[in-house]
Design an enzyme around this catalytic site. Structure first.
Site, PDB file in Angstrom:
ATOM      1  N   LYS A  93       0.908  -1.408   0.104  1.00  0.00           N
ATOM      2  CA  LYS A  93       0.014  -0.002   0.140  1.00  0.00           C
ATOM      3  C   LYS A  93       0.873   1.245  -0.096  1.00  0.00           C
ATOM      4  O   LYS A  93       1.839   1.502   0.864  1.00  0.00           O
ATOM      5  CB  LYS A  93      -0.778   0.164   1.223  1.00  0.00           C
ATOM      6  CG  LYS A  93      -1.884   1.114   1.318  1.00  0.00           C
ATOM      7  CD  LYS A  93      -3.142   1.101   0.466  1.00  0.00           C
ATOM      8  CE  LYS A  93      -3.738   2.209   0.079  1.00  0.00           C
ATOM      9  NZ  LYS A  93      -3.371   2.987  -0.936  1.00  0.00           N
ATOM     10  N   GLN A 114       7.114   4.342   3.951  1.00  0.00           N
ATOM     11  CA  GLN A 114       5.708   3.643   4.130  1.00  0.00           C
ATOM     12  C   GLN A 114       5.687   2.433   4.804  1.00  0.00           C
ATOM     13  O   GLN A 114       4.404   2.068   5.403  1.00  0.00           O
ATOM     14  CB  GLN A 114       5.153   3.575   2.574  1.00  0.00           C
ATOM     15  CG  GLN A 114       3.693   3.493   2.589  1.00  0.00           C
ATOM     16  CD  GLN A 114       3.273   5.088   2.211  1.00  0.00           C
ATOM     17  OE1 GLN A 114       3.778   6.040   1.670  1.00  0.00           O
ATOM     18  NE2 GLN A 114       2.173   5.155   2.676  1.00  0.00           N
ATOM     19  N   LYS A 117       5.251   3.536   8.473  1.00  0.00           N
ATOM     20  CA  LYS A 117       4.103   4.605   8.623  1.00  0.00           C
ATOM     21  C   LYS A 117       2.764   3.685   8.622  1.00  0.00           C
ATOM     22  O   LYS A 117       1.994   3.892   9.605  1.00  0.00           O
ATOM     23  CB  LYS A 117       3.948   5.686   7.374  1.00  0.00           C
ATOM     24  CG  LYS A 117       3.080   6.298   7.363  1.00  0.00           C
ATOM     25  CD  LYS A 117       2.759   7.138   6.032  1.00  0.00           C
ATOM     26  CE  LYS A 117       3.925   7.795   5.267  1.00  0.00           C
ATOM     27  NZ  LYS A 117       3.781   8.508   4.411  1.00  0.00           N
ATOM     28  N   LYS A 129       5.364   1.872  -2.784  1.00  0.00           N
ATOM     29  CA  LYS A 129       5.331   3.508  -3.689  1.00  0.00           C
ATOM     30  C   LYS A 129       5.511   3.163  -5.156  1.00  0.00           C
ATOM     31  O   LYS A 129       6.386   2.168  -5.402  1.00  0.00           O
ATOM     32  CB  LYS A 129       6.479   4.428  -2.941  1.00  0.00           C
ATOM     33  CG  LYS A 129       6.142   5.801  -2.935  1.00  0.00           C
ATOM     34  CD  LYS A 129       4.897   5.987  -2.031  1.00  0.00           C
ATOM     35  CE  LYS A 129       4.560   7.232  -1.993  1.00  0.00           C
ATOM     36  NZ  LYS A 129       3.906   7.948  -0.597  1.00  0.00           N
ATOM     37  N   GLY A 168      -2.695   8.111  -4.433  1.00  0.00           N
ATOM     38  CA  GLY A 168      -1.936   9.422  -4.921  1.00  0.00           C
ATOM     39  C   GLY A 168      -0.693   9.740  -3.996  1.00  0.00           C
ATOM     40  O   GLY A 168      -0.458   9.368  -3.084  1.00  0.00           O
ATOM     41  N   ASP A 169       0.013  10.741  -4.774  1.00  0.00           N
ATOM     42  CA  ASP A 169       0.957  11.487  -3.847  1.00  0.00           C
ATOM     43  C   ASP A 169       1.270  12.726  -4.861  1.00  0.00           C
ATOM     44  O   ASP A 169       0.527  13.039  -5.392  1.00  0.00           O
ATOM     45  CB  ASP A 169       2.292  10.428  -3.725  1.00  0.00           C
ATOM     46  CG  ASP A 169       3.391  11.062  -2.740  1.00  0.00           C
ATOM     47  OD1 ASP A 169       3.072  10.617  -1.638  1.00  0.00           O
ATOM     48  OD2 ASP A 169       4.229  11.842  -3.315  1.00  0.00           O
ATOM     49  N   ASN A 244      -2.143  19.486  -1.941  1.00  0.00           N
ATOM     50  CA  ASN A 244      -3.445  18.825  -1.095  1.00  0.00           C
ATOM     51  C   ASN A 244      -2.829  18.672   0.511  1.00  0.00           C
ATOM     52  O   ASN A 244      -3.918  18.962   1.257  1.00  0.00           O
ATOM     53  CB  ASN A 244      -3.574  17.550  -1.601  1.00  0.00           C
ATOM     54  CG  ASN A 244      -4.628  16.749  -0.947  1.00  0.00           C
ATOM     55  OD1 ASN A 244      -4.191  15.856  -0.232  1.00  0.00           O
ATOM     56  ND2 ASN A 244      -5.905  17.024  -1.052  1.00  0.00           N
ATOM     57  N   SER A 381      -7.092   5.961   3.541  1.00  0.00           N
ATOM     58  CA  SER A 381      -7.040   5.085   2.541  1.00  0.00           C
ATOM     59  C   SER A 381      -7.448   3.599   2.920  1.00  0.00           C
ATOM     60  O   SER A 381      -8.228   2.846   2.196  1.00  0.00           O
ATOM     61  CB  SER A 381      -5.368   4.976   1.995  1.00  0.00           C
ATOM     62  OG  SER A 381      -5.237   5.831   0.935  1.00  0.00           O
TER      63      SER A 381
END
Ligand code: GLU
Length: 449
Positions: A93, A114, A117, A129, A168-169, A244, A381
């Site tokens: 993810k 990630q 996290k 990623k 997204g990123d 964002n 998410s």
């Protein structure tokens, strides 16, 4: 600041040798390896099973050609990436980044961050990623669509709700997720909502996902303030970036009674002592994909645009770097301290350099690393995946309450873990150790895979 454990120096040297030139990835691994020494010392089984060494090697790395035609009919070529780093806790993810600076080292650093996290969120998601060196800036809608379709034509074979779930990123928002999901649906002939997150609200998206990273960062800071019985009320805040993450961080700070006086983009920053007018900023960014210089022109009055200046010159009590990696260096940290800054929390991924973190730490500034403070995006998410799996959709209030609860629990777990390992108040140590332990234990349980 901790020094790296003997065993881990060997692991780190191997990371550098195996991934030459990937400086951001080296930086991200170094920080984690510097923190986890005490855990590894306490658990010899991690060393005998080479858990850390295996953790630093992605499970799978995909690099692919992305050809597309521009509006003039010319052939364009980009490179696509997906680094499926670790699936010990759940399906891979993590977001996709479309930016000219993207190369394997950036994707690997983001994928590595990630893992920890996602572990900290307490939800069942592994780490990954991806992205491309495609630059959406200046491209037409049709060009962005053709690029997304070509990107997904290759990537789709690696995805799935139980396998790998992108979002997204930087450079990938609702528009790009729409084109990616639409194409995935078409070529697989499956309406598999749980394969991408950050979807639109009418086609499987979750309330609060758009706001989640920025809101989550501010919820995290609210908890940091609460440890000294303080609140956002009347606080002067600086938020770098204007994408964002920054926009929704500003929104939540304002809702909680703070004043955000500056935000930025790659050309400079705006200083608005009355507080950033978020409606205007949103209009400029969302509808016209404009720059913060346009904000200064439209807002007029005493609002200034400082071209090429550093936003960290602006005095503030709380600084939220929400732009990109390594945007806050040692000198910036010194100026923030001299100007009275007391809290720095990372809305972006790895925005502070190691030198900046060291300087802030030594000066007693409370510092929250991105893998803890910006985990609200990916946490929401995972809530989107839950809703997709149960074919349900939750209200804004319920989803925001879940997000706030997750951020509170990440905050508390960081502090408790830092305490347990004799580093009270050290959110970096707390986040790295708490994130690592869960993944390491799962990897041990699975045997040598
Ligand atoms: N790109 C975001 C992050 O850095 C979100 C990833 C996701 O939602 O999968 O965490």
């Amino acid at each position: 600041m901790p020094v790296m454990d003997e065993n881990l120096i060997t692991v780190f040297d191997e990371v550098v040798a195996r991934n030459p030139g990937e400086t951001e990835f080296h930086q991200a691994t170094r920080e984690v390896l510097e923190s986890i020494g005490p855990v590894v010392a306490k658990h010899p089984e991690y060393t005998s099973a080479e858990v850390v060494r295996r953790l630093c090697e992605p499970e799978r790395q995909i690099i692919f050609r992305v050809p597309w035609t521009d509006d003039a009919g010319r052939v364009q070529l980009n490179r696509g990436f997906r680094v499926e780093f670790n699936s010990a806790l759940g399906p891979y993810k993590g977001g996709l980044r479309f930016h000219p600076s993207v190369y394997l080292g950036i994707v690997k650093f983001l994928g590595f961050e990630q893992i920890f996290k996602n572990s900290l969120t307490g939800l069942p998601i592994g780490g990954a990623k991806g992205g491309s060196d495609f630059d959406p800036k200046g491209k037409s809608e049709a060009e962005v669509m053709r690029f997304c379709q070509s990107f997904m034509t290759e990537l789709y074979r690696y995805l799935g709700e139980h396998t790998d779930v992108p979002a997204g990123d930087i450079g990938v928002g609702g528009r790009e997720i729409g084109y990616l999901f639409g194409h995935y649906k078409r070529i697989t002939n499956r309406y598999e909502s749980g394969t991408l997150t950050g979807k639109g609200l009418t086609w499987g998206g979750s309330q609060v996902r758009t706001e989640a990273t920025g809101y989550g960062t501010v919820f995290f800071v609210e908890e940091m303030l609460a440890t000294s019985r303080d609140t956002f009320e009347g606080k002067r805040v600086v938020v770098s970036g204007s994408g964002n993450v920054a926009i929704y961080a500003i929104e939540k700070v304002h809702q909680l009674g703070g004043v955000v006086v500056a935000c930025s983009d790659s050309n400079g920053y705006v200083l608005d002592e009355a507080g950033i007018d978020l409606d205007l900023l949103k209009e400029i960014k969302d509808q016209q994909r404009g720059r913060v210089s346009d904000y200064a022109t439209r807002r007029g009055g005493p609002v200034r645009h400082i071209k090429d200046g550093s936003i960290w010159d602006v005095p503030c009590e709380i600084a939220l770097p929400c732009a990109t990696q390594n945007e806050l260096n040692g000198n910036d940290a010194r100026r923030l301290i001299a100007n009275g800054c007391k809290i720095v929390a990372e809305g972006a991924n790895m925005p502070s350099t190691p030198e900046a973190i060291k300087i802030l730490h030594e000066a007693g500034v409370k510092f929250a690393p991105g893998k803890a403070a910006n985990a609200g995006g990916v946490a929401t998410s995972a809530l989107e995946m839950q809703q997709n799996a149960s074919r349900d959709s939750w209200s804004f209030e319920h989803t925001e309450e879940r997000l706030a609860g997750i951020m509170r629990s990440i905050h508390d777990r960081c502090l408790e873990t830092a305490d347990d390992y004799g580093q009270p108040g050290d959110y970096v140590t707390g986040a790295n150790i708490a994130g690592f332990t869960k993944v390491a234990d799962a990897m041990l349980a699975f045997g040598l895979i």
